[in-house]
Design a protein around this motif. Structure first.
Motif, PDB file in Angstrom:
ATOM      1  N   ASN A 199     -21.825  20.707 -16.961  1.00 12.79           N
ATOM      2  CA  ASN A 199     -22.887  21.069 -16.020  1.00 12.79           C
ATOM      3  C   ASN A 199     -22.410  20.940 -14.579  1.00 12.79           C
ATOM      4  N   THR A 200     -21.782  19.812 -14.275  1.00 17.58           N
ATOM      5  CA  THR A 200     -21.310  19.580 -12.916  1.00 17.58           C
ATOM      6  C   THR A 200     -20.368  20.702 -12.499  1.00 17.58           C
ATOM      7  N   PHE A 201     -19.499  21.056 -13.427  1.00 14.19           N
ATOM      8  CA  PHE A 201     -18.519  22.093 -13.141  1.00 14.19           C
ATOM      9  C   PHE A 201     -19.198  23.440 -12.916  1.00 14.19           C
ATOM     10  N   THR A 202     -20.199  23.721 -13.732  1.00 13.16           N
ATOM     11  CA  THR A 202     -20.946  24.980 -13.559  1.00 13.16           C
ATOM     12  C   THR A 202     -21.564  25.038 -12.173  1.00 13.16           C
ATOM     13  N   PHE A 203     -22.213  23.947 -11.786  1.00 12.91           N
ATOM     14  CA  PHE A 203     -22.822  23.919 -10.458  1.00 12.91           C
ATOM     15  C   PHE A 203     -21.784  24.190  -9.387  1.00 12.91           C
ATOM     16  N   SER A 216     -18.173  20.548   0.699  1.00 10.78           N
ATOM     17  CA  SER A 216     -19.167  21.030  -0.265  1.00 10.78           C
ATOM     18  C   SER A 216     -18.759  20.689  -1.686  1.00 10.78           C
ATOM     19  N   THR A 217     -17.469  20.768  -1.957  1.00  7.62           N
ATOM     20  CA  THR A 217     -16.994  20.411  -3.290  1.00  7.62           C
ATOM     21  C   THR A 217     -17.345  18.965  -3.599  1.00  7.62           C
ATOM     22  N   ILE A 218     -17.058  18.113  -2.638  1.00  5.11           N
ATOM     23  CA  ILE A 218     -17.375  16.701  -2.826  1.00  5.11           C
ATOM     24  C   ILE A 218     -18.872  16.529  -3.059  1.00  5.11           C
ATOM     25  N   GLY A 219     -19.666  17.207  -2.225  1.00  2.38           N
ATOM     26  CA  GLY A 219     -21.115  17.086  -2.347  1.00  2.38           C
ATOM     27  C   GLY A 219     -21.619  17.555  -3.698  1.00  2.38           C
ATOM     28  N   THR A 220     -21.124  18.709  -4.137  1.00  2.28           N
ATOM     29  CA  THR A 220     -21.622  19.264  -5.393  1.00  2.28           C
ATOM     30  C   THR A 220     -21.165  18.442  -6.593  1.00  2.28           C
ATOM     31  N   LEU A 221     -19.940  17.955  -6.558  1.00  2.00           N
ATOM     32  CA  LEU A 221     -19.467  17.158  -7.689  1.00  2.00           C
ATOM     33  C   LEU A 221     -20.206  15.821  -7.769  1.00  2.00           C
ATOM     34  N   GLN A 222     -20.750  15.385  -6.631  1.00  2.00           N
ATOM     35  CA  GLN A 222     -21.503  14.132  -6.647  1.00  2.00           C
ATOM     36  C   GLN A 222     -22.996  14.378  -6.793  1.00  2.00           C
ATOM     37  N   LEU A 223     -23.361  15.593  -7.128  1.00  2.00           N
ATOM     38  CA  LEU A 223     -24.766  15.995  -7.154  1.00  2.00           C
ATOM     39  C   LEU A 223     -25.636  15.007  -7.931  1.00  2.00           C
ATOM     40  N   PHE A 224     -26.665  14.504  -7.274  1.00  2.00           N
ATOM     41  CA  PHE A 224     -27.548  13.557  -7.933  1.00  2.00           C
ATOM     42  C   PHE A 224     -29.015  13.799  -7.564  1.00  2.00           C
ATOM     43  N   ASP A 225     -29.283  13.727  -6.250  1.00  2.00           N
ATOM     44  CA  ASP A 225     -30.666  13.691  -5.777  1.00  2.00           C
ATOM     45  C   ASP A 225     -31.503  14.838  -6.327  1.00  2.00           C
ATOM     46  N   GLU A 226     -30.986  16.055  -6.238  1.00  2.00           N
ATOM     47  CA  GLU A 226     -31.761  17.220  -6.634  1.00  2.00           C
ATOM     48  C   GLU A 226     -32.066  17.200  -8.127  1.00  2.00           C
ATOM     49  N   VAL A 227     -31.022  16.992  -8.917  1.00  2.00           N
ATOM     50  CA  VAL A 227     -31.260  17.041 -10.361  1.00  2.00           C
ATOM     51  C   VAL A 227     -32.185  15.910 -10.794  1.00  2.00           C
ATOM     52  N   TYR A 228     -32.032  14.768 -10.151  1.00  2.00           N
ATOM     53  CA  TYR A 228     -32.885  13.643 -10.497  1.00  2.00           C
ATOM     54  C   TYR A 228     -34.344  13.997 -10.232  1.00  2.00           C
ATOM     55  N   ASN A 229     -34.610  14.615  -9.098  1.00  2.00           N
ATOM     56  CA  ASN A 229     -35.991  14.900  -8.735  1.00  2.00           C
ATOM     57  C   ASN A 229     -36.571  16.102  -9.461  1.00  2.00           C
ATOM     58  N   PHE A 230     -35.758  17.104  -9.725  1.00  2.00           N
ATOM     59  CA  PHE A 230     -36.266  18.270 -10.448  1.00  2.00           C
ATOM     60  C   PHE A 230     -36.629  17.903 -11.880  1.00  2.00           C
ATOM     61  N   SER A 231     -35.881  16.972 -12.455  1.00  2.12           N
ATOM     62  CA  SER A 231     -36.087  16.693 -13.878  1.00  2.12           C
ATOM     63  C   SER A 231     -36.736  15.332 -14.079  1.00  2.12           C
ATOM     64  N   ALA A 232     -37.290  14.759 -13.029  1.00  2.00           N
ATOM     65  CA  ALA A 232     -37.903  13.431 -13.109  1.00  2.00           C
ATOM     66  C   ALA A 232     -36.933  12.420 -13.703  1.00  2.00           C
ATOM     67  N   GLY A 233     -35.669  12.538 -13.325  1.00  2.00           N
ATOM     68  CA  GLY A 233     -34.679  11.549 -13.727  1.00  2.00           C
ATOM     69  C   GLY A 233     -34.040  11.775 -15.072  1.00  2.00           C
ATOM     70  N   SER A 234     -34.463  12.820 -15.797  1.00  2.00           N
ATOM     71  CA  SER A 234     -33.969  12.965 -17.171  1.00  2.00           C
ATOM     72  C   SER A 234     -32.723  13.830 -17.270  1.00  2.00           C
ATOM     73  N   GLY A 235     -32.522  14.709 -16.293  1.00  2.00           N
ATOM     74  CA  GLY A 235     -31.415  15.650 -16.428  1.00  2.00           C
ATOM     75  C   GLY A 235     -31.776  16.775 -17.380  1.00  2.00           C
ATOM     76  N   LEU A 291     -28.043  17.654 -16.451  1.00  2.00           N
ATOM     77  CA  LEU A 291     -27.456  16.326 -16.326  1.00  2.00           C
ATOM     78  C   LEU A 291     -26.099  16.429 -15.629  1.00  2.00           C
ATOM     79  N   THR A 292     -25.964  15.755 -14.491  1.00  2.18           N
ATOM     80  CA  THR A 292     -24.660  15.772 -13.806  1.00  2.18           C
ATOM     81  C   THR A 292     -23.954  14.442 -14.028  1.00  2.18           C
ATOM     82  N   LEU A 293     -22.699  14.386 -13.610  1.00  2.22           N
ATOM     83  CA  LEU A 293     -21.924  13.160 -13.802  1.00  2.22           C
ATOM     84  C   LEU A 293     -22.576  11.987 -13.072  1.00  2.22           C
ATOM     85  N   SER A 294     -23.011  12.249 -11.820  1.00  3.24           N
ATOM     86  CA  SER A 294     -23.612  11.149 -11.060  1.00  3.24           C
ATOM     87  C   SER A 294     -24.891  10.649 -11.717  1.00  3.24           C
ATOM     88  N   LEU A 295     -25.672  11.576 -12.244  1.00  2.00           N
ATOM     89  CA  LEU A 295     -26.916  11.173 -12.900  1.00  2.00           C
ATOM     90  C   LEU A 295     -26.609  10.396 -14.178  1.00  2.00           C
TER      91      LEU A 295
END
Ligand SMILES: Nc1ncnc2c1ncn2[C@@H]1O[C@H](COP(=O)(O)OP(=O)(O)O)[C@@H](O)[C@H]1O
Ligand SMILES: [Mg+2]
Lengths: 270, 286, 362
Positions: free
Chosen positions: B61-65, B212-231, B238-242
């Motif tokens: 998933n992280t890679f896709t993003f 941007s690469t660093i930011g996207t690979l560390q993606l957390f906040d957005e996915v956490y909030n869109f999915s209520a923490g579930s990924g 689900l990203t690596l950071s999550l």
């Protein structure tokens, strides 16, 4: 001639579209604050009459004064300290070059690639051992020295005229006075741009406060809103009302400093 | 001496709150066990990675993003910057402010706004149906594919203007007479962009790409909030950071293993940044 | 009285030695110009005097006191920079009073000194402007004003005029000369422009590669250059150099045959030791010292490349038979319009001789 005009026309259409897409969510947010949750998820785009209801619901569910105070204190203190510490370091790295410091700087840039997640657990353990969990100190301390902002200031310092520093030395200023009375005022655009970036980052900071702030009365507005959104059936009217409030500070900062922001970025990109 | 005095505060803070935790986490990544009962496990955690389906999911998933989001955003930002750098364009200030505005929102604000806009009967689906682009509403939050698309759109919305400002700033430093000379030489607009603008912006492009690469690979906040923490739905965002967050704070904490996962991100960022530098340098020599 | 003294001063950046042992004594009230090609170390030397660069070895004395390790602001110097280095966020008045503020001078005293300096430089109407609201020449005057306010023992100027256009440069040059007369302080002035050096200096210091080539009054350097480098650097247009070989050598003089010049022989008087027969030498003649054909002395014929007629004078760019480019300055040369070649006479009394190593032979 007509071809050029056509091309110009397409540029305007595309830019307008981009501007619309960029701005619409803001409109949506404001309109949403006046609608009920049911209306919002049905896609109502006109002003409604639920503003008072939403506001009342928000202020009864959330200790707004307290929460905004928390966010404000954290963001302001963290921003001030970050600007101070990082600009000192950027100035130091650029003005006093030595082989050792160059190596160190390169090493710091490498650290930029390490995700916060990798430091999170040790940091949490450190702060719990220091009995600082659930304090603002714990939220602020790890954010102060920002490698990205140090890098930004170092880049910007390259455009600071060296002869100005020489002139100040001859005028009898010590190095810290040069920093305070010459560098700081001359670089105010750079500071303005950094203020926007750092303030927004702190105001919006999520993961670390989520980990370290545990009781409701210490949480930031970001955390509170996130909690409300995570509900099984979120009350979007209430949330969007809160969202408007939470967005205001960053928007105000942005519009106050916008002119200097572009100037400041200009210096840093040179 | 004075030089050290200026950087000392930053160095002390970085040492304490960055380098020390990093070293600690590196050490931890070789530890196994639950909670605080850790023991040395050698490469056990790395082995576990290869067998952990959830991890592989998160990695994918992280890679896709990363693969979709970063290029789309960089290209858009560049195009906007070029268009807005034209001094004869009317309403430049308005367009610039409008496109930059999304980065002035708080993260949570835009997550919420997007969630409500992309609700099943929400404004986006309605508009798309009225335009006859779709026949049935899209389940943006419930469908694994569209959930990913939504995340990519949201991040792009948020960060394109930010990158654009970098490019605009860099473009204003380019001597205008270079373009005038090229126009007199009969170089068409696209070629001025391709052979003048792009090479001169290369350092900035590289910089923003790496950031941007660093930011996207560390993606957390957005996915956490869109999915209520579930990924979710079904781990599709689900990203690596999550995953690290979940390993640490949700499940029975497994500090050693979560540290190992976080080092996967470090390695990925390292490799990708290196590749980006390589690409940037190759173009210079050819 | 000596105002400033450098003794065996060296400067190295890591392994790179930039100043290679400079000894110099500057008298009080003297206008000294450091001149030399770009990169020869003029700025470095000046910045060491100012205290902006550490002196690797050697001694610097100002007013009889060793100043090597003294803070720049306490050396009794003031400096004017090429880029003016005005503080952009301060008005002219604040710029000029800034140093005094940090020296703890009382406010009314600062105001008095600033006004006095402003009067000298006619800056009064500009005092409340910001640097960005001034023209290049005005900025330069403010920079000088800022230096004057500090009432220094020694003024240091680093290429102060090189950011100005030609006309303003001449104007400011005259102004600086006037200022020196009025203030009666020591000035050290760095430039790569030998015209500035010739017009401003009491004493010129010619530098090359971190070494002093010659020190002297402007006309002494012109009349009596110590070596090929100084001869070529001082004077405009440049001195012409022609290769030659010594064919006869004796007491009181040598005979030099110019290479490929149709057996043109120059007989030169020498007071010092003469080079041996067969030695390669260089003959130097200034453009303005060529005589008309028949005016006496050996003659050479050169092919005219380009002629510039300025009215009162003309410059003829020509090639000798061995391919050396020479410049001939002539007054009243209209009769040479359209000629292909010209024959000129070399006056041995105004001819310089240099050894193969570039040393002057006298
Ligand atoms: N900070 C420095 N580090 C290394 N080399 C330097 C530095 N500053 C000057 N130089 C070198 O010292 C030499 C003299 O420089 P400078 O004094 O500026 O010359 P000038 O003013 O005569 O043109 C040059 O070759 C320059 O490259
Ligand atoms: Mg110089």
């Amino acid at each position: 001639m007509t071809f050029a005009m056509l091309r110009r026309g397409i540029v305007y259409v595309l830019l307008s579209l981009a501007a619309f897409v960029s701005v619409f969510p803001f409109y949506w947010m404001v309109v949403g604050a006046t609608n009920t949750s049911a209306e919002i998820i049905k896609g109502k785009t006109s002003l409604g009459s639920a503003l008072i209801t939403n506001a009342t619901a928000f202020f009864t569910q959330v200790d707004a004064l307290r929460i905004f105070w928390n966010s404000g204190v954290i963001a302001v203190v963290a921003t001030a300290l970050t600007l101070l510490v990082s600009s000192l370091a950027g100035y130091g790295f650029e003005m006093f070059r030595s082989r050792l410091r160059e190596k160190l700087f390169g090493f710091l840039l490498l650290l930029l690639s390490i995700p916060f997640a990798a430091m999170m657990v040790p940091l949490f353990v450190m702060f719990s051992q220091a009995k600082l969990v659930n304090t603002f100190t714990a939220v602020i301390l790890p954010t102060i020295a920002s490698i990205f902002i140090i890098f930004y200031f170092r880049q910007a310092t390259k455009a600071f005229p060296r002869e100005l520093r020489d002139a100040a030395k001859i005028d009898g200023l010590k190095e810290w006075q040069i920093f305070l009375y010459v560098y700081l005022p001359v670089m105010r655009s750079t500071y303005a741009a950094a203020t926007i970036i750092v303030f927004m980052a702190n105001w919006n900071n999520y993961l670390w406060p989520l980990v370290v702030l545990q009781t409701a009365e210490n949480k930031t507005i970001t955390l509170i809103l996130s909690g409300l959104t995570a509900a099984y059936t979120p009350d979007y009217g209430l949330i969007l009302f809160g969202t408007v409030l939470a967005t205001l500070p960053t928007l105000i900062i942005f519009f106050l400093l916008q002119r200097r922001f572009v100037e400041g970025m200009l210096g840093a990109v040179k | 001496m004075t030089g050290w005095a200026f950087i000392a505060p930053a160095l002390i803070l970085l040492g304490l709150f960055m380098i020390y935790p990093i070293v600690w986490s590196l050490w931890m990544s070789f530890q196994v066990g639950k909670g605080m009962n850790l023991s040395f496990g050698g490469f056990a955690n790395i082995l576990r990675l290869t067998k952990d389906a959830v991890f592989i999911r998160a990695l994918g998933n992280t890679f896709t993003f990363f693969i979709f989001q970063v290029p789309i955003m960089i290209v858009l930002a560049l195009l906007f910057a070029v268009a807005l750098n034209d001094a004869t364009l009317k309403f430049r200030g308005f367009f610039r402010t409008a496109i930059f505005l999304p980065c002035a929102t708080s993260l949570i604000a835009y997550s919420t706004v997007f969630k409500s806009m992309f609700a099943i009967d929400g404004v986006v689906n309605q508009t798309l149906m009225e335009l006859h682009l779709i026949t049935a509403p899209i389940s943006w939050l419930g469908d694994p594919f569209w959930a990913k698309v939504l995340i990519i759109m949201a991040i792009t919305w948020r960060w394109t203007g930010y990158n654009m400002i970098f490019y605009l700033a860099a473009m204003q430093n380019i001597d205008r007479s270079i373009y005038e000379a090229a126009r007199i030489d009969g170089v068409p607009a696209w070629a001025r962009f391709r052979y003048l603008t792009i090479p001169m912006l290369k350092p900035v492009i590289l910089f923003t790409t790496v950031i941007s690469t660093i930011g996207t690979l560390q993606l957390f906040d957005e996915v956490y909030n869109f999915s209520a923490g579930s990924g979710g739905p079904s781990d599709s965002t689900l990203t690596l950071s999550l995953y690290i967050y979940n390993l640490t704070f949700k499940f029975m904490p497994s500090f050693g293993y979560s540290a190992t996962v976080s080092w996967v991100i470090v390695v990925l960022v390292g490799i990708l940044s290196f590749l980006q530098f390589l690409v940037a340098r190759d173009r210079r020599t050819s | 009285m000596s105002s400033l003294k450098l003794t065996d001063v060296h400067k190295s950046y890591g392994k790179l030695e930039v100043i290679k042992g400079v000894d110099l004594e500057i008298q009080s009230k003297e206008f000294v110009v450091f001149v030399g090609p770009s990169g020869c170390g003029k700025s470095t030397l000046l910045r060491m005097i100012a205290g902006l660069e550490h002196i690797t070895s050697g001694d610097l004395e100002i007013g009889g006191v060793r100043m090597n390790d003294v803070d720049p602001s306490k050396r009794g110097i003031a400096m004017v920079f090429q880029s003016y280095a005005l503080y952009p966020h301060m008005t002219v008045r604040e710029n000029m009073g800034f140093a005094l503020r940090f020296a703890g001078v009382a406010k009314d005293q600062i105001a008095k000194q600033v006004n006095e300096a402003a009067r000298i430089l006619a800056l009064e109407p500009l005092l409340d402007r910001l640097p960005k609201e001034l023209s290049g020449g005005q900025r330069q005057r403010v920079a000088i004003g800022r230096a004057i306010v500090r009432n220094p023992q020694v003024f240091l100027f680093d290429e102060p005029l090189s950011n100005l256009d030609a006309e303003l440069r001449v104007h400011m040059r005259i102004e600086i000369a006037r200022l020196h007369k009025e203030l009666q302080t020591t000035i050290i002035y760095v430039t790569h422009d030998q015209v500035e050096a010739m017009t401003l200096a009491d004493t010129i210091v010619v530098l090359r590669d971190g070494i002093i080539e010659q020190v002297g009054k402007p006309l002494d350097l012109y009349d009596n250059p110590a070596n090929l480098f100084v001869a070529g650097f001082i004077g405009s247009p440049k001195m012409n150099f022609m290769a030659g070989v010594v064919t006869a050598s004796g007491h009181g003089g040598v005979t030099v045959e110019l290479t490929n010049q149709g057996k043109a022989h120059v007989v030169l008087p020498l007071s010092g030791p003469a080079p041996a027969v067969g030695a390669a030498v260089t003959v130097g003649v200034r453009p303005e010292h060529f005589g008309l054909a028949g005016s006496g002395g050996p003659e050479i014929t050169v092919a005219i490349d380009v002629a510039e007629h300025l009215g009162s004078t003309s410059y003829i760019y020509a090639n000798t038979k061995s391919g050396e480019q020479i410049i001939i300055e002539r007054e009243e040369s209209r009769h040479e319009l359209g000629h292909e070649s010209i024959t000129v006479a070399i006056d041995p009394a105004k001819t310089f001789l240099f050894s193969a190593a570039g040393e002057r032979l006298r």
